[in-house]
Design an enzyme around this catalytic site. Sequence first.
Site, short mmCIF file in Angstrom:
data_model
loop_
_atom_site.label_atom_id
_atom_site.label_comp_id
_atom_site.label_asym_id
_atom_site.label_seq_id
_atom_site.Cartn_x
_atom_site.Cartn_y
_atom_site.Cartn_z
N ASP A 69 113.16 25.10 -28.54
CA ASP A 69 111.36 24.51 -28.31
C ASP A 69 109.83 25.98 -28.34
OD1 ASP A 69 109.13 23.72 -26.15
OD2 ASP A 69 110.34 23.38 -24.74
N GLU A 100 106.10 15.71 -18.86
CA GLU A 100 105.81 16.50 -18.27
C GLU A 100 104.56 16.95 -17.54
OE1 GLU A 100 106.72 19.63 -20.48
OE2 GLU A 100 104.87 19.37 -21.93
#
Length: 509
Positions: A264, A319
């Site tokens: 990430d 998200e």
Amino acid sequence: MTGFAFAGDYPCWSLNLGHFGTSHEGEFDAIPASRLRSHNRIELPLVCQADAKGTTLAIAEADLRDYAGLYLAGPDSGALGVVAKLSPRLDDPSLAVSLDAGGRDVATPWRVVMLGAQPGALISSTLIENLNPPGTIADTSWIRPGKSAWDWWSGWRAPDAIAAGATTSTASLKRYIDHAQSMGLEYMLVDDGWYHGSTGDGQYHADANILQPVAGLDLPAMVQYARERDVGLWLWTHWRALDAHMDEALAWYEQLGIKGIKVDFMDRDDQQMVDFYHRLLARAAAHHLLVDLHGAYHPTGLSRTYPNLLTQEGVLGAEYNKWSTRATAGHNLTLPFTRMLLGPMDYTPGGFRNVTPAQFKPRNDLPLVMTTRAQQLAMYVVYESPFAVVADSPDAYAGAEGVQFLRDVPARWDETRVPGGAIGEHILVARRHGRDWYVGAMTNEQSRTLQLPLDFLGPGRWRATLYLDGAAPDRVDVQTREVDARSAPLALTLAGSGGAAVRFEPLRP
């Protein structure tokens, strides 16, 4: 290639990131070509319609290696078209590409124009992937697509077992592993917070140690616990923490029996970061690890060369329900015709706390979603992602309407058809897995009825199980009927911000 000239003032869908060095997340806004400006930094693909008949083009790139990522901008002259802009290097912002590639010849990536008679015609294209060199992994039997439970999106919560404020622990992982087993999910993704120096805030900390689980987490025991339940574990890492100990960490993960890693916050596509992607994917493959790239630039077809790359982000996904009102149905309906043209898309659907847009409020724990549950189900067909998370907390699915579709829908497809769609408005996608067909239908904030032709079905009779919008956003009307390829089209009535999902199973003679 320095640019593309347009023959007219095409209507386009453009994600203007504004600058280099971002997570490549945002809305693809409708904009005429004449309003594309030289100071824009336009993400790929740029999608435009070239005529009133619906002829659609998408500008993209493929086989990006030893080079810098491509952006587009309007010409300084104000002419209709776009010019190329390359992401600058961190060590010398005046330079985009260094010809010192470790002894390798530097070749420019493919500059691609995808062209289709209708917007939906581009969705089933594999052009971007096919422009990459084939992989060299001899044995790919360990590369297995699948669906996954996930602890981060719900705030590590399971209200029936895990209190607010909890983070990764042996107890929390057991709850999610049990949930994955009960749902028939192949994987469980352990997100930020599991290793020393990862605090759940997504930031890189200098003391991060991806070889040291946090206190209260017995990682080897959890791998074994999951294995006994036919669930494979994935681990999240910040890319900087991984890069500092890559060889040692990947070897340890393989030894433990970890199945994959989610890497990430790269948030760049300069030449050095492009090189990191290739190093990571090659070394992960050597250790039999699957990969999900987050905080990632747009796909360029790497999954052909590295089939262990199952999915990547580079999308404004679910998200955003945790902190904004941006994950709207209208946005969701631009994605199949824009971002998804380039490759698998980790939108992370599956939110089962469904409310109307008027009722929606962002919240970090146990987020709401402003689409119907049937639209969330449809995303598993419409959005392609061979690693597909089932995002919500375990309690959200227990006995919930529509959950059977999540159990049944696969993450890998053998064939794709797109019966219809309009950018930002509605879509129908049919995908085949083995003998079964699955259909996803989605609409923007406008309610509508879509007609689903059944000519994609093979011979014989079929059982259709329909998951339709119910009386409220969190209700699903489940119906079954028998059909064949000659039956009248199925009328799918979608609520505003709604959808439908259908499974077709062949009946024995």
